[in-house]
Design a protein around this motif. Structure first.
Motif, PDB file in Angstrom:
ATOM      1  N   SER A   1      -3.170  -8.263   7.822  1.00  0.00           N
ATOM      2  CA  SER A   1      -3.421  -7.804   6.457  1.00  0.00           C
ATOM      3  C   SER A   1      -2.353  -6.781   6.096  1.00  0.00           C
ATOM      4  O   SER A   1      -1.629  -6.284   6.959  1.00  0.00           O
ATOM      5  CB  SER A   1      -4.816  -7.183   6.336  1.00  0.00           C
ATOM      6  OG  SER A   1      -4.883  -5.959   7.036  1.00  0.00           O
ATOM      7  N   ASN A   2      -2.248  -6.447   4.826  1.00  0.00           N
ATOM      8  CA  ASN A   2      -1.256  -5.461   4.369  1.00  0.00           C
ATOM      9  C   ASN A   2      -1.431  -4.113   5.041  1.00  0.00           C
ATOM     10  O   ASN A   2      -0.483  -3.342   5.156  1.00  0.00           O
ATOM     11  CB  ASN A   2      -1.325  -5.298   2.851  1.00  0.00           C
ATOM     12  CG  ASN A   2      -0.736  -6.476   2.128  1.00  0.00           C
ATOM     13  OD1 ASN A   2       0.090  -7.190   2.677  1.00  0.00           O
ATOM     14  ND2 ASN A   2      -1.176  -6.697   0.904  1.00  0.00           N
ATOM     15  N   THR A   3      -2.634  -3.812   5.488  1.00  0.00           N
ATOM     16  CA  THR A   3      -2.928  -2.539   6.142  1.00  0.00           C
ATOM     17  C   THR A   3      -2.086  -2.333   7.401  1.00  0.00           C
ATOM     18  O   THR A   3      -1.746  -1.212   7.740  1.00  0.00           O
ATOM     19  CB  THR A   3      -4.432  -2.484   6.496  1.00  0.00           C
ATOM     20  OG1 THR A   3      -5.177  -2.731   5.313  1.00  0.00           O
ATOM     21  CG2 THR A   3      -4.817  -1.151   7.067  1.00  0.00           C
TER      22      THR A   3
ATOM     23  N   LEU B   1      -8.616  -1.150   2.859  1.00  0.00           N
ATOM     24  CA  LEU B   1      -8.038   0.189   2.711  1.00  0.00           C
ATOM     25  C   LEU B   1      -6.667   0.109   2.053  1.00  0.00           C
ATOM     26  O   LEU B   1      -5.881  -0.776   2.357  1.00  0.00           O
ATOM     27  CB  LEU B   1      -7.903   0.867   4.078  1.00  0.00           C
ATOM     28  CG  LEU B   1      -9.200   1.111   4.837  1.00  0.00           C
ATOM     29  CD1 LEU B   1      -8.892   1.733   6.184  1.00  0.00           C
ATOM     30  CD2 LEU B   1     -10.144   1.986   4.042  1.00  0.00           C
ATOM     31  N   GLN B   2      -6.373   1.018   1.187  1.00  0.00           N
ATOM     32  CA  GLN B   2      -5.076   1.012   0.508  1.00  0.00           C
ATOM     33  C   GLN B   2      -4.113   1.965   1.196  1.00  0.00           C
ATOM     34  O   GLN B   2      -3.607   2.913   0.604  1.00  0.00           O
ATOM     35  CB  GLN B   2      -5.251   1.352  -0.961  1.00  0.00           C
ATOM     36  CG  GLN B   2      -6.026   0.282  -1.684  1.00  0.00           C
ATOM     37  CD  GLN B   2      -6.030   0.496  -3.176  1.00  0.00           C
ATOM     38  OE1 GLN B   2      -5.546   1.490  -3.683  1.00  0.00           O
ATOM     39  NE2 GLN B   2      -6.579  -0.455  -3.900  1.00  0.00           N
ATOM     40  N   VAL B   3      -3.864   1.669   2.464  1.00  0.00           N
ATOM     41  CA  VAL B   3      -2.922   2.449   3.271  1.00  0.00           C
ATOM     42  C   VAL B   3      -2.160   1.488   4.179  1.00  0.00           C
ATOM     43  O   VAL B   3      -2.562   0.342   4.361  1.00  0.00           O
ATOM     44  CB  VAL B   3      -3.633   3.513   4.148  1.00  0.00           C
ATOM     45  CG1 VAL B   3      -4.318   4.556   3.304  1.00  0.00           C
ATOM     46  CG2 VAL B   3      -4.599   2.868   5.112  1.00  0.00           C
ATOM     47  N   ASN B   4      -1.079   1.976   4.729  1.00  0.00           N
ATOM     48  CA  ASN B   4      -0.356   1.270   5.795  1.00  0.00           C
ATOM     49  C   ASN B   4      -0.445   2.137   7.032  1.00  0.00           C
ATOM     50  O   ASN B   4      -0.066   3.307   6.990  1.00  0.00           O
ATOM     51  CB  ASN B   4       1.130   1.095   5.437  1.00  0.00           C
ATOM     52  CG  ASN B   4       1.399  -0.191   4.718  1.00  0.00           C
ATOM     53  OD1 ASN B   4       0.902  -1.227   5.125  1.00  0.00           O
ATOM     54  ND2 ASN B   4       2.181  -0.124   3.666  1.00  0.00           N
TER      55      ASN B   4
ATOM     56  N   LEU C   1     -10.142  -3.738   8.367  1.00  0.00           N
ATOM     57  CA  LEU C   1      -9.699  -2.638   7.508  1.00  0.00           C
ATOM     58  C   LEU C   1      -8.792  -3.082   6.360  1.00  0.00           C
ATOM     59  O   LEU C   1      -8.087  -2.284   5.773  1.00  0.00           O
ATOM     60  CB  LEU C   1      -8.990  -1.545   8.331  1.00  0.00           C
ATOM     61  CG  LEU C   1      -9.810  -0.912   9.451  1.00  0.00           C
ATOM     62  CD1 LEU C   1      -8.980   0.107  10.208  1.00  0.00           C
ATOM     63  CD2 LEU C   1     -11.086  -0.267   8.919  1.00  0.00           C
ATOM     64  N   GLU C   2      -8.839  -4.329   6.019  1.00  0.00           N
ATOM     65  CA  GLU C   2      -7.973  -4.894   4.987  1.00  0.00           C
ATOM     66  C   GLU C   2      -8.162  -4.227   3.619  1.00  0.00           C
ATOM     67  O   GLU C   2      -7.217  -4.115   2.843  1.00  0.00           O
ATOM     68  CB  GLU C   2      -8.256  -6.395   4.906  1.00  0.00           C
ATOM     69  CG  GLU C   2      -7.785  -7.101   3.690  1.00  0.00           C
ATOM     70  CD  GLU C   2      -8.058  -8.584   3.775  1.00  0.00           C
ATOM     71  OE1 GLU C   2      -7.078  -9.326   3.797  1.00  0.00           O
ATOM     72  OE2 GLU C   2      -9.240  -8.984   3.841  1.00  0.00           O
TER      73      GLU C   2
ATOM     74  N   TRP D   1       0.841  -1.194   0.000  1.00  0.00           N
ATOM     75  CA  TRP D   1       0.000   0.000   0.000  1.00  0.00           C
ATOM     76  C   TRP D   1       0.879   1.247   0.000  1.00  0.00           C
ATOM     77  O   TRP D   1       1.868   1.333   0.720  1.00  0.00           O
ATOM     78  CB  TRP D   1      -0.922  -0.004   1.208  1.00  0.00           C
ATOM     79  CG  TRP D   1      -1.788  -1.215   1.331  1.00  0.00           C
ATOM     80  CD1 TRP D   1      -1.903  -2.016   2.415  1.00  0.00           C
ATOM     81  CD2 TRP D   1      -2.655  -1.782   0.348  1.00  0.00           C
ATOM     82  NE1 TRP D   1      -2.780  -3.034   2.179  1.00  0.00           N
ATOM     83  CE2 TRP D   1      -3.260  -2.918   0.911  1.00  0.00           C
ATOM     84  CE3 TRP D   1      -2.972  -1.454  -0.958  1.00  0.00           C
ATOM     85  CZ2 TRP D   1      -4.171  -3.699   0.223  1.00  0.00           C
ATOM     86  CZ3 TRP D   1      -3.878  -2.244  -1.652  1.00  0.00           C
ATOM     87  CH2 TRP D   1      -4.460  -3.339  -1.055  1.00  0.00           C
TER      88      TRP D   1
ATOM     89  N   LYS E   1       1.351   5.804   4.089  1.00  0.00           N
ATOM     90  CA  LYS E   1       1.565   5.413   5.483  1.00  0.00           C
ATOM     91  C   LYS E   1       0.967   6.486   6.383  1.00  0.00           C
ATOM     92  O   LYS E   1       1.324   7.655   6.282  1.00  0.00           O
ATOM     93  CB  LYS E   1       3.056   5.238   5.761  1.00  0.00           C
ATOM     94  CG  LYS E   1       3.659   4.113   4.960  1.00  0.00           C
ATOM     95  CD  LYS E   1       5.123   3.958   5.236  1.00  0.00           C
ATOM     96  CE  LYS E   1       5.676   2.822   4.395  1.00  0.00           C
ATOM     97  NZ  LYS E   1       7.100   2.640   4.607  1.00  0.00           N
TER      98      LYS E   1
END
Length: 175
Positions: free
Chosen positions: A53-55, A29-32, A26-27, A3, A6
């Motif tokens: 998740s990547n989040t 969402l395209q953020v960290n 919140l998986e 993502w 940040k």
């Protein structure tokens, strides 16, 4: 997929559906998120794989506080291997606190705070007798209800070379 953005996430006085975070929360969402703070909410249950998740892969700090009750899952901390600071403050009760499995944080956790927890629990048992904390520097167990702390030769095994501060002040320790 990594993502691009940040951010820090602060959730205060929000309402969780069914009082739970849900798995892989919140998986989409395209953020960290780097620092996450969840305070004064109705959250009562941390689901399995909530942060897996990547989040949350870049998350370094997590604060959960001012809750009436919190029920962890044995797999709550799966997927967050970079978490350095974990704080739980002002929690009415953990049911059951022994389900806290901090093993996924063993190579990253530097600071652990469990303060003002109303439940009765063992501070040494939470550390897993010290076998899993390679970088731990600070442990804050202040303002708690535990009355007895038993130290032995394995109580801080694994952290005794890195630990700089242990605070158990304002607790009810009598033994």
């Amino acid at each position: 997929m990594c993502w691009p953005t940040k951010l820090d996430l602060s959730l205060e006085r929000i309402h969780f559906a069914d009082d739970t975070s849900g798995a892989r929360w919140l998986e989409a969402l395209q953020v960290n998120f780097l620092k996450v703070s969840i305070v004064q909410t109705n959250l009562r249950e941390l689901s399995s794989n909530v942060f897996n998740s990547n989040t949350f892969t870049q998350m370094t700090s997590l604060l959960i506080g001012d809750l009436v009750q919190l029920i962890p899952s044995n797999e709550t901390f799966m997927g967050i291997s970079r978490l350095e600071t974990l704080r739980f403050k002002n929690i009415g009760s953990f049911v059951p606190i022994q389900l806290f499995n901090l093993t996924p944080l063993s190579s990253s956790l530097v600071e652990l705070e469990m303060s003002n927890i109303e439940a009765y629990w063992s501070p040494i048992a939470l550390l897993g007798n010290g076998h899993i904390y390679a970088k731990m520097k600070t442990i804050n167990y202040s303002n708690n209800n535990f009355t007895s702390v038993t130290f032995n030769s394995t109580s801080f095994l694994g952290v005794k070379t890195t630990i700089e501060q242990i605070n158990m002040g304002n607790s009810r320790i009598t033994d």
